[in-house]
Design a protein around this motif. Structure first.
Motif, PDB file in Angstrom:
ATOM      1  N   UNK A  52      35.552  38.748  36.337  1.00  0.00           N
ATOM      2  CA  UNK A  52      36.160  37.611  36.216  1.00  0.00           C
ATOM      3  C   UNK A  52      37.331  37.264  37.151  1.00  0.00           C
ATOM      4  N   UNK A  53      38.229  38.288  37.069  1.00  0.00           N
ATOM      5  CA  UNK A  53      39.519  38.247  37.857  1.00  0.00           C
ATOM      6  C   UNK A  53      39.452  38.142  39.280  1.00  0.00           C
ATOM      7  N   UNK A  54      38.113  38.693  39.667  1.00  0.00           N
ATOM      8  CA  UNK A  54      37.886  38.744  41.308  1.00  0.00           C
ATOM      9  C   UNK A  54      37.470  37.119  41.323  1.00  0.00           C
ATOM     10  N   UNK A  55      36.559  36.625  40.529  1.00  0.00           N
ATOM     11  CA  UNK A  55      36.004  35.203  40.727  1.00  0.00           C
ATOM     12  C   UNK A  55      37.395  34.086  40.496  1.00  0.00           C
ATOM     13  N   UNK A  56      38.238  34.376  39.748  1.00  0.00           N
ATOM     14  CA  UNK A  56      39.380  33.651  39.615  1.00  0.00           C
ATOM     15  C   UNK A  56      39.927  33.736  40.713  1.00  0.00           C
ATOM     16  N   UNK A  57      40.171  34.825  41.527  1.00  0.00           N
ATOM     17  CA  UNK A  57      40.706  34.710  43.011  1.00  0.00           C
ATOM     18  C   UNK A  57      39.963  34.159  43.990  1.00  0.00           C
ATOM     19  N   UNK A  58      38.764  34.008  43.652  1.00  0.00           N
ATOM     20  CA  UNK A  58      37.972  33.444  44.632  1.00  0.00           C
ATOM     21  C   UNK A  58      38.041  31.874  44.400  1.00  0.00           C
ATOM     22  N   UNK A  59      38.132  31.389  43.331  1.00  0.00           N
ATOM     23  CA  UNK A  59      38.521  29.950  42.949  1.00  0.00           C
ATOM     24  C   UNK A  59      39.711  29.464  43.730  1.00  0.00           C
ATOM     25  N   UNK A 115      30.860  32.319  45.123  1.00  0.00           N
ATOM     26  CA  UNK A 115      31.698  32.220  43.652  1.00  0.00           C
ATOM     27  C   UNK A 115      30.573  31.992  42.668  1.00  0.00           C
ATOM     28  N   UNK A 116      29.812  31.257  42.956  1.00  0.00           N
ATOM     29  CA  UNK A 116      28.721  31.017  41.926  1.00  0.00           C
ATOM     30  C   UNK A 116      27.678  31.957  41.802  1.00  0.00           C
ATOM     31  N   UNK A 117      27.445  32.770  43.099  1.00  0.00           N
ATOM     32  CA  UNK A 117      26.518  34.043  42.646  1.00  0.00           C
ATOM     33  C   UNK A 117      27.229  34.976  41.673  1.00  0.00           C
ATOM     34  N   UNK A 118      28.673  35.128  42.082  1.00  0.00           N
ATOM     35  CA  UNK A 118      29.503  36.230  41.210  1.00  0.00           C
ATOM     36  C   UNK A 118      29.355  35.724  39.734  1.00  0.00           C
ATOM     37  N   UNK A 119      29.517  34.544  39.701  1.00  0.00           N
ATOM     38  CA  UNK A 119      29.411  33.954  38.237  1.00  0.00           C
ATOM     39  C   UNK A 119      28.182  34.180  37.521  1.00  0.00           C
ATOM     40  N   UNK A 120      27.054  34.065  38.596  1.00  0.00           N
ATOM     41  CA  UNK A 120      25.662  34.252  37.745  1.00  0.00           C
ATOM     42  C   UNK A 120      25.500  35.908  37.548  1.00  0.00           C
ATOM     43  N   UNK A 121      25.963  36.610  38.358  1.00  0.00           N
ATOM     44  CA  UNK A 121      26.021  38.169  38.066  1.00  0.00           C
ATOM     45  C   UNK A 121      26.670  38.507  36.750  1.00  0.00           C
ATOM     46  N   UNK A 122      27.710  37.809  36.362  1.00  0.00           N
ATOM     47  CA  UNK A 122      28.279  38.020  34.961  1.00  0.00           C
ATOM     48  C   UNK A 122      27.474  37.541  34.039  1.00  0.00           C
ATOM     49  N   UNK A 123      26.900  36.426  34.016  1.00  0.00           N
ATOM     50  CA  UNK A 123      25.803  35.987  33.303  1.00  0.00           C
ATOM     51  C   UNK A 123      24.874  36.963  33.062  1.00  0.00           C
TER      52      UNK A 123
END
Length: 111
Positions: free
Chosen positions: A36-43, A66-74
Protein backbone atom coordinates in the motif's frame (compact mmCIF):
# COMPACT_ATOMS: atom_id res chain seq x y z
CA UNK A 1 0.58 -15.24 -4.88
CA UNK A 2 -0.04 -17.53 -1.96
CA UNK A 3 -0.71 -16.20 1.48
CA UNK A 4 1.02 -17.94 4.32
CA UNK A 5 -1.18 -18.34 7.35
CA UNK A 6 0.90 -19.44 10.28
CA UNK A 7 -0.18 -20.97 13.56
CA UNK A 8 0.63 -17.67 15.22
CA UNK A 9 -2.27 -16.20 13.29
CA UNK A 10 -5.21 -15.46 15.54
CA UNK A 11 -8.76 -16.25 14.66
CA UNK A 12 -9.78 -14.02 11.80
CA UNK A 13 -12.80 -11.74 11.75
CA UNK A 14 -13.71 -12.18 15.40
CA UNK A 15 -16.67 -10.13 16.57
CA UNK A 16 -15.60 -7.01 18.43
CA UNK A 17 -18.52 -4.98 19.59
CA UNK A 18 -20.96 -4.50 16.74
CA UNK A 19 -18.46 -5.25 13.93
CA UNK A 20 -15.92 -7.88 13.00
CA UNK A 21 -12.18 -7.34 13.03
CA UNK A 22 -9.51 -9.26 11.12
CA UNK A 23 -6.31 -10.51 12.70
CA UNK A 24 -3.43 -10.89 10.27
CA UNK A 25 0.00 -12.12 11.19
CA UNK A 26 2.69 -9.45 11.40
CA UNK A 27 4.26 -10.87 8.24
CA UNK A 28 1.04 -10.53 6.22
CA UNK A 29 0.24 -7.11 7.68
CA UNK A 30 3.75 -5.81 6.89
CA UNK A 31 3.48 -7.20 3.34
CA UNK A 32 0.16 -5.41 2.82
CA UNK A 33 1.43 -2.15 4.30
CA UNK A 34 4.52 -2.27 2.08
CA UNK A 35 2.36 -2.82 -0.99
CA UNK A 36 0.00 0.00 0.00
CA UNK A 37 2.91 2.37 0.61
CA UNK A 38 4.14 1.62 -2.91
CA UNK A 39 0.66 2.25 -4.29
CA UNK A 40 0.48 5.52 -2.39
CA UNK A 41 3.73 6.53 -4.11
CA UNK A 42 2.27 5.53 -7.47
CA UNK A 43 -0.75 7.77 -6.84
CA UNK A 44 1.52 10.71 -5.97
CA UNK A 45 3.46 9.98 -9.15
CA UNK A 46 0.29 10.05 -11.23
CA UNK A 47 -0.66 13.37 -9.67
CA UNK A 48 2.78 14.68 -10.60
CA UNK A 49 2.35 13.48 -14.18
CA UNK A 50 -0.95 15.36 -14.42
CA UNK A 51 0.67 18.50 -12.98
CA UNK A 52 3.46 18.24 -15.59
CA UNK A 53 0.97 17.82 -18.45
CA UNK A 54 2.38 14.39 -19.27
CA UNK A 55 0.99 12.70 -22.38
CA UNK A 56 -2.41 11.20 -21.54
CA UNK A 57 -1.57 7.65 -22.67
CA UNK A 58 1.43 7.57 -20.32
CA UNK A 59 -0.73 8.67 -17.40
CA UNK A 60 -3.39 6.09 -18.24
CA UNK A 61 -0.73 3.36 -18.28
CA UNK A 62 0.40 4.41 -14.80
CA UNK A 63 -3.21 4.39 -13.59
CA UNK A 64 -3.61 0.87 -14.99
CA UNK A 65 -0.47 -0.30 -13.17
CA UNK A 66 -1.78 1.20 -9.93
CA UNK A 67 -5.15 -0.50 -10.33
CA UNK A 68 -3.36 -3.80 -10.89
CA UNK A 69 -1.34 -3.28 -7.71
CA UNK A 70 -4.54 -2.59 -5.74
CA UNK A 71 -6.11 -5.72 -7.20
CA UNK A 72 -3.11 -7.71 -5.96
CA UNK A 73 -3.65 -6.39 -2.43
CA UNK A 74 -7.32 -7.36 -2.66
CA UNK A 75 -6.38 -10.88 -3.82
CA UNK A 76 -4.08 -11.38 -0.83
CA UNK A 77 -6.80 -10.18 1.54
CA UNK A 78 -9.47 -12.30 -0.14
CA UNK A 79 -7.32 -15.42 0.01
CA UNK A 80 -6.66 -14.94 3.71
CA UNK A 81 -10.31 -14.19 4.34
CA UNK A 82 -11.44 -17.34 2.54
CA UNK A 83 -8.88 -19.58 4.28
CA UNK A 84 -9.60 -18.34 7.77
CA UNK A 85 -12.60 -16.08 8.38
CA UNK A 86 -14.97 -17.80 5.97
CA UNK A 87 -13.94 -21.32 6.99
CA UNK A 88 -14.31 -20.49 10.69
CA UNK A 89 -17.72 -18.90 10.26
CA UNK A 90 -18.99 -21.86 8.23
CA UNK A 91 -17.66 -24.24 10.88
CA UNK A 92 -19.62 -22.18 13.43
CA UNK A 93 -22.75 -22.65 11.33
CA UNK A 94 -22.80 -19.05 10.02
CA UNK A 95 -23.62 -19.57 6.35
CA UNK A 96 -24.45 -15.88 5.79
CA UNK A 97 -20.73 -15.44 5.24
CA UNK A 98 -21.16 -17.07 1.82
CA UNK A 99 -23.47 -14.26 0.69
CA UNK A 100 -20.96 -11.72 2.02
CA UNK A 101 -18.12 -13.33 0.06
CA UNK A 102 -20.16 -13.56 -3.13
CA UNK A 103 -21.07 -9.86 -2.86
CA UNK A 104 -17.41 -8.98 -2.30
CA UNK A 105 -16.29 -11.05 -5.29
CA UNK A 106 -18.94 -9.41 -7.47
CA UNK A 107 -17.63 -5.98 -6.45
CA UNK A 108 -14.07 -7.02 -7.28
CA UNK A 109 -15.09 -8.39 -10.67
CA UNK A 110 -16.74 -5.09 -11.68
CA UNK A 111 -13.35 -3.45 -11.73
Amino acid sequence: MSLELGKEEESCCEPEGSHRKSHHSDKVKNNLITRLNRIEGQIRGIKGLIEKDTYCDDVINQISATQSALNSVAKVLLEGHMKSCVVERIQDGDYEVLDEVLTTIQKLMKK
